[in-house]
Design a protein around this motif. Structure first.
Motif, PDB file in Angstrom:
ATOM      1  N   ALA A 147       6.265  -7.544 -10.449  1.00 54.33           N
ATOM      2  CA  ALA A 147       6.580  -6.421  -9.813  1.00 54.33           C
ATOM      3  C   ALA A 147       5.391  -5.484  -9.663  1.00 54.33           C
ATOM      4  O   ALA A 147       5.046  -4.754  -8.409  1.00 54.33           O
ATOM      5  CB  ALA A 147       8.001  -5.664 -10.119  1.00 54.33           C
ATOM      6  N   PHE A 148       4.841  -5.247 -10.769  1.00 53.55           N
ATOM      7  CA  PHE A 148       3.511  -4.670 -10.668  1.00 53.55           C
ATOM      8  C   PHE A 148       2.445  -5.165  -9.806  1.00 53.55           C
ATOM      9  O   PHE A 148       1.924  -4.446  -9.106  1.00 53.55           O
ATOM     10  CB  PHE A 148       3.199  -4.333 -12.323  1.00 53.55           C
ATOM     11  N   ALA A 149       2.453  -6.219  -9.839  1.00 54.25           N
ATOM     12  CA  ALA A 149       1.268  -7.130  -9.073  1.00 54.25           C
ATOM     13  C   ALA A 149       1.616  -7.092  -7.781  1.00 54.25           C
ATOM     14  O   ALA A 149       0.640  -6.969  -6.919  1.00 54.25           O
ATOM     15  CB  ALA A 149       1.112  -8.314  -9.676  1.00 54.25           C
ATOM     16  N   GLU A 150       2.981  -7.210  -7.288  1.00 48.86           N
ATOM     17  CA  GLU A 150       3.147  -7.009  -5.879  1.00 48.86           C
ATOM     18  C   GLU A 150       3.105  -5.710  -5.382  1.00 48.86           C
ATOM     19  O   GLU A 150       2.633  -5.257  -4.197  1.00 48.86           O
ATOM     20  CB  GLU A 150       4.694  -7.659  -5.601  1.00 48.86           C
ATOM     21  N   ALA A 151       3.450  -4.668  -6.297  1.00 44.17           N
ATOM     22  CA  ALA A 151       3.032  -3.199  -5.722  1.00 44.17           C
ATOM     23  C   ALA A 151       1.634  -3.002  -5.368  1.00 44.17           C
ATOM     24  O   ALA A 151       1.331  -2.226  -4.646  1.00 44.17           O
ATOM     25  CB  ALA A 151       3.854  -2.357  -6.925  1.00 44.17           C
ATOM     26  N   ARG A 152       0.621  -3.444  -6.391  1.00 42.37           N
ATOM     27  CA  ARG A 152      -0.553  -3.107  -6.109  1.00 42.37           C
ATOM     28  C   ARG A 152      -0.971  -4.086  -4.751  1.00 42.37           C
ATOM     29  O   ARG A 152      -1.827  -3.487  -4.213  1.00 42.37           O
ATOM     30  CB  ARG A 152      -1.395  -3.821  -7.409  1.00 42.37           C
ATOM     31  N   ALA A 153      -0.590  -5.127  -4.467  1.00 42.94           N
ATOM     32  CA  ALA A 153      -1.181  -5.798  -3.433  1.00 42.94           C
ATOM     33  C   ALA A 153      -0.545  -5.274  -2.284  1.00 42.94           C
ATOM     34  O   ALA A 153      -1.128  -5.280  -1.296  1.00 42.94           O
ATOM     35  CB  ALA A 153      -0.313  -7.417  -3.704  1.00 42.94           C
ATOM     36  N   ALA A 154       0.637  -4.433  -2.484  1.00 40.12           N
ATOM     37  CA  ALA A 154       1.184  -3.932  -1.025  1.00 40.12           C
ATOM     38  C   ALA A 154       0.151  -2.439  -0.871  1.00 40.12           C
ATOM     39  O   ALA A 154       0.600  -2.042   0.148  1.00 40.12           O
ATOM     40  CB  ALA A 154       2.545  -3.311  -1.407  1.00 40.12           C
ATOM     41  N   GLY A 155      -0.450  -2.272  -1.753  1.00 37.65           N
ATOM     42  CA  GLY A 155      -1.437  -0.967  -1.446  1.00 37.65           C
ATOM     43  C   GLY A 155      -1.029   0.148  -2.174  1.00 37.65           C
ATOM     44  O   GLY A 155      -1.697   1.310  -2.057  1.00 37.65           O
ATOM     45  N   PHE A 156      -0.026   0.315  -3.177  1.00 40.25           N
ATOM     46  CA  PHE A 156       0.258   1.376  -4.090  1.00 40.25           C
ATOM     47  C   PHE A 156      -0.846   1.581  -5.063  1.00 40.25           C
ATOM     48  O   PHE A 156      -0.989   0.797  -5.793  1.00 40.25           O
ATOM     49  CB  PHE A 156       1.518   1.228  -4.911  1.00 40.25           C
ATOM     50  N   GLU A 157      -1.350   2.841  -4.753  1.00 37.87           N
ATOM     51  CA  GLU A 157      -2.609   3.044  -5.540  1.00 37.87           C
ATOM     52  C   GLU A 157      -2.016   3.953  -6.946  1.00 37.87           C
ATOM     53  O   GLU A 157      -2.761   4.461  -7.734  1.00 37.87           O
ATOM     54  CB  GLU A 157      -3.643   3.993  -4.910  1.00 37.87           C
ATOM     55  N   ARG A 158      -0.898   4.544  -6.658  1.00 42.71           N
ATOM     56  CA  ARG A 158      -0.280   5.541  -7.807  1.00 42.71           C
ATOM     57  C   ARG A 158       1.039   4.679  -8.338  1.00 42.71           C
ATOM     58  O   ARG A 158       1.991   4.673  -7.683  1.00 42.71           O
ATOM     59  CB  ARG A 158      -0.186   6.882  -7.360  1.00 42.71           C
ATOM     60  N   ILE A 159       0.971   4.200  -9.408  1.00 39.38           N
ATOM     61  CA  ILE A 159       2.164   3.599 -10.135  1.00 39.38           C
ATOM     62  C   ILE A 159       2.370   4.033 -11.627  1.00 39.38           C
ATOM     63  O   ILE A 159       1.277   3.948 -12.319  1.00 39.38           O
ATOM     64  CB  ILE A 159       1.974   2.007 -10.069  1.00 39.38           C
TER      65      ILE A 159
END
Length: 377
Positions: A147-159
């Protein structure tokens, strides 16, 4: 009185199932989520709060739960669009969505990003599959990493990653192993807090065997050192962040800002130019919240002047750097003289630094309850 910044909290109360440690207002979703009806109710709820806007922009928006990521991007998109039609978002608004691994199928993160959500808080809790089962979580460690990897790939810079320690049967080594796996993902923010047993939870009625005080202390001390070494600085009791990455929404709470709360069981706090500070709360049960003939507001109360010093300090002194001394008067409308005596006592006891900030010392952070007791009415 100068009005403080204004945030907005949206509560979505459904989860796949209720975790045994959770005391939040959350309910098992069942086979059908009333997305359309609930979004409509949220927008009507927000309209009923319009008098509290007072021409202020919404500076931060937090969608929490429950498990908000159960709602589709389309439903959340309609919500955000409707909220913007009724108010003004600040140009740099931070819009946060809580998401749980296992409830966001592939592709949803990109869609959430497209509708304007720009910060995620992912509820991991542990990277140990056995511990996740004991906590009643529906995801695995692998799903959390994915999930973290997919969020980064989606362009989320703040997680943000949400992680707990002091889990049933957990050793200091296991707690540190969890932290190391979290750090390896290179998050921007980490909420790391101790599991506590709260009333009205399954764990309260059937308590698990939690670690003793000595290993808990070891987890906390070693964990904080590990986080600092990784560049995640503690800025609040249970929050760690890289530079310029603290949660803006939570900072508004801790700096005694105003916030509108919409959704089942949501709470709000409002200030008036005359210095009157009010808290309100919404009806808790989703079925009652969705009933068109019911008032969303379940209650409200005006904070008395004698309550305000403690109310303010309970928030501000959670911050490692504290707040500016004059913020007390700005946010409460009360003179600094009102807290002169307890403030001097706190300084003499070594719990607050002397100076132009209301900043707890290391000892003050360690004995925060003792420090707050000085400001009791």
């Amino acid at each position: 009185m100068q009005l403080p910044p204004l945030g907005l909290y949206v509560h979505i109360p459904w989860c796949v199932r209720k975790c045994p440690y959770c005391d939040f207002n959350s309910h098992a979703a069942g086979d059908h989520l009333p997305e359309e009806a609930y979004v409509e109710a949220l927008l009507r709820d927000f309209a009923s709060e319009s008098s509290h806007l007072r021409d202020r922009p919404i500076s931060s928006l937090f969608i929490g739960g429950g498990t908000p990521s159960l709602f589709s991007p389309a439903a959340l998109g309609r919500l955000l669009q409707g909220l913007q039609q009724q108010s003004r978002f600040s140009d740099d608004i931070e819009i946060t969505l809580e998401a749980n691994p296992g409830t966001t199928e592939h592709g949803r993160f990109s869609a959430y990003r497209e509708i304007g959500i720009n910060r995620l808080s992912i509820g991991v809790q542990s990277f140990d599959d056995l511990k996740l089962q004991l906590l009643g979580r529906i995801h695995s460690a692998h799903q959390a990493q994915q999930a973290f990897a997919e969020a980064r790939a989606a362009g989320f810079e703040r997680i943000n990653l949400d992680l707990m320690f002091g889990l049933p049967g957990q050793s200091p080594a296991e707690a540190l192993a969890d932290l190391k796996q979290a750090i390896a993902l290179n998050p921007d923010h980490l909420s790391w807090y101790q599991l506590t047993i709260e009333p009205n939870t399954e764990f309260y009625s059937r308590p698990p065997q939690l670690p003793a005080e000595e290993p808990l202390w070891a987890m906390q001390q070693q964990g904080q050192a590990l986080l600092a070494e990784a560049g995640l600085q503690q800025y609040e009791t249970s929050a760690y962040a890289r530079p310029d990455q603290p949660s803006r929404h939570n900072l508004n709470y801790w700096r005694f800002g105003d916030f509108i709360g919409i959704g089942a069981g949501a709470h709000g706090k409002f200030s008036s130019p005359e210095g009157v500070i009010t808290r309100n709360w919404k009806t808790r049960m989703p079925s009652q919240y969705l009933a068109r003939d019911k008032d969303f507001n379940a209650g409200q109360r005006v904070l008395e002047a004698g309550e305000l010093p403690l109310e303010f300090m309970m928030n501000a002194l959670r911050l490692n750097d504290g707040v500016e001394l004059n913020l007390f008067s700005e946010r409460t409308g009360l003179p600094l003289d009102l807290i002169h005596r307890p403030l001097q006592q706190a300084i003499e006891k070594g719990l607050i630094h002397a100076g132009e900030r209301l900043q707890p010392t290391a000892q003050g952070r360690l004995f925060l309850n003792n420090l707050l007791e000085l400001f009791l009415p």
